[in-house]
Design a protein around this motif. Structure first.
Motif, short mmCIF file in Angstrom:
data_model
loop_
_atom_site.label_atom_id
_atom_site.label_comp_id
_atom_site.label_asym_id
_atom_site.label_seq_id
_atom_site.Cartn_x
_atom_site.Cartn_y
_atom_site.Cartn_z
N THR A 21 66.89 64.16 42.44
CA THR A 21 66.71 64.74 41.10
C THR A 21 65.80 65.96 41.13
N GLU A 26 73.31 69.79 39.06
CA GLU A 26 73.79 69.14 37.84
C GLU A 26 72.64 68.47 37.09
N PHE A 27 71.74 67.84 37.82
CA PHE A 27 70.61 67.20 37.16
C PHE A 27 69.75 68.25 36.46
N VAL A 30 71.38 69.17 33.17
CA VAL A 30 71.21 68.11 32.17
C VAL A 30 69.77 68.09 31.65
N ILE A 370 67.90 60.48 30.94
CA ILE A 370 68.98 60.74 31.90
C ILE A 370 69.15 59.48 32.75
N GLU A 372 71.17 58.48 34.86
CA GLU A 372 71.55 58.68 36.26
C GLU A 372 70.33 58.82 37.18
N TRP A 383 79.25 64.28 38.38
CA TRP A 383 78.75 63.09 37.70
C TRP A 383 78.35 63.38 36.26
N SER A 384 77.80 64.57 36.01
CA SER A 384 77.34 64.85 34.66
C SER A 384 78.50 64.98 33.68
#
Length: 387
Positions: A21, A26-27, A30, A370, A372, A383-384
């Protein structure tokens, strides 16, 4: 150090966020949407924009926000975007203008955001001036500091976040502060969370900050409230062996408006998720770490002071700067080592001490926002979107 009860129902309580993370693109995207757009971000102090037309900007999350004082003395925040073709209206961190004029096609806006001038306006059949003013952003002034947020998710105001500490902050006369110098921008090759994790970490003080240890001994404390971390330290009487620290101890003069127990007391607050106030008897600093990419961020900082012409106070402020520049250099080395180590496939999550109350609380909030972040290993790309 203050501690909080463990949340035994969550098997991840007591574990750090997974290392992926701290570098996953992508993280990062988000986080911008769920953490930063709804959060309050400090722009400047009211004393920085005292006159009608004075403005300051803040760039983050792909947005540029301008805060301007109107002719009615009201502070307003807008996106720094012309409603014609999307051009930036102003460049730079600050300035003053009678009107906001787009440099592309000269569309003109009053300081209250209303569209007042469009060259050859009759040639725009779809234009409705009443609907084409600047897009307003939410603004809050807390004790003289101006905050904005891009999206209202129903979260608390800055004043509500700081409510547990209002009586503690009140003697420092935040509303009367004036800037000492200009905002400094410091790019860092680390994920923004590493800066915040380090800021609220009390365990590394005696290991990695010999100067702070000489000043505070073992008296450095931390605690976590719902939206704010607090750290503190009272200077000990023992004379430091370091010249800057020793002279700061010697020259720091009495501050008449502070109670006796705060005369030689350093106090720190970190507001969720990335704004900090460093409160000293001699000055107040704010520091903000803004994400600029998955593994990069920008530290934005400036000092504010109350007028005080005493030579001892001027010297103390200079010595404060010397001491904290050394601390910042030590912290930069530390967070760089952590960011580099997190790239190793051998590391995922690390156990947290029950004394690391601020980091535990931060991890809990990120996992809530979040989910994930509960995954130990990086999920497959996309994944997001699936989430």
């Amino acid at each position: 150090m203050a501690t909080q009860p463990l949340h035994d129902t969550d098997p991840l309580e007591g574990w750090s966020l997974p290392s992926w993370t701290y570098h996953d693109a992508e993280f990062h995207a988000v986080e911008l949407d769920r953490v930063f757009r709804p959060s309050w971000q400090v722009v400047c102090h009211t004393s920085d924009i005292p006159k009608a037309g004075d403005w300051h900007t803040l760039d983050y999350c792909g947005e540029s926000v301008i805060v301007v004082r109107g002719t009615d003395d009201v502070l307003r925040a807008f996106t720094n975007v012309c409603r014609h073709r999307g051009s930036r209206l102003v460049d730079g961190a600050s300035g003053c203008a009678k009107k906001l004029v787009c440099p592309y096609h000269a569309w003109t806006y009053d300081l209250d955001g209303k569209l007042t001038g469009v060259p050859d306006s009759a040639s725009y059949p779809t234009l409705d001036r009443s609907q084409a003013g600047l897009v307003a952003m939410e603004l809050e002034v807390w004790r003289g500091f101006i905050f904005v947020r891009l999206h209202d998710d129903g979260g608390p105001t800055v004043a509500q976040q700081m409510a547990p500490y209002e009586a503690m902050v009140a003697p420092y006369r935040f509303d009367e502060l004036e800037a000492l110098g200009r905002v400094t921008l410091r790019p860092r090759e680390v994920n923004w969370k590493n800066v915040g994790d380090n800021y609220s970490d009390g365990l590394h003080i005696p290991v990695a900050h010999p100067g702070l240890t000489r000043l505070f001994g073992k008296g450095y404390g931390i605690e976590a409230e719902a939206h704010v971390d607090r750290m503190w330290g009272a200077m000990i009487d023992r004379e430091s062996a370091n010249w800057s620290e020793r002279m700061y101890q010697k020259l720091l003069p009495p501050v008449p408006h502070l109670p006796e127990d705060k005369q030689r007391f350093w106090l720190y607050f970190k507001l969720w998720p990335n704004v900090a106030f460093d409160i000293y008897p001699d000055q107040i600093d704010f520091m903000q770490w803004l994400p600029t990419g998955p593994t990069t961020c920008l530290i934005r900082e400036i000092s504010y002071v109350l007028p005080d012409d005493r030579r001892e106070m001027r010297a103390a402020r200079y010595l404060n700067w010397r001491i904290n520049r050394q601390v910042n250099a030590e912290d930069t080395a530390l967070i760089t080592r952590v960011q580099q180590g997190m790239a190793s496939r051998s590391f995922s999550m690390g156990p947290l001490s029950d004394k690391e109350v601020c980091l535990r609380h931060f991890c809990r909030r990120i996992r809530d926002l979040i989910p994930e972040a509960r995954l130990e290993h990086q999920p497959a790309a996309g994944w997001s979107r699936r989430a």
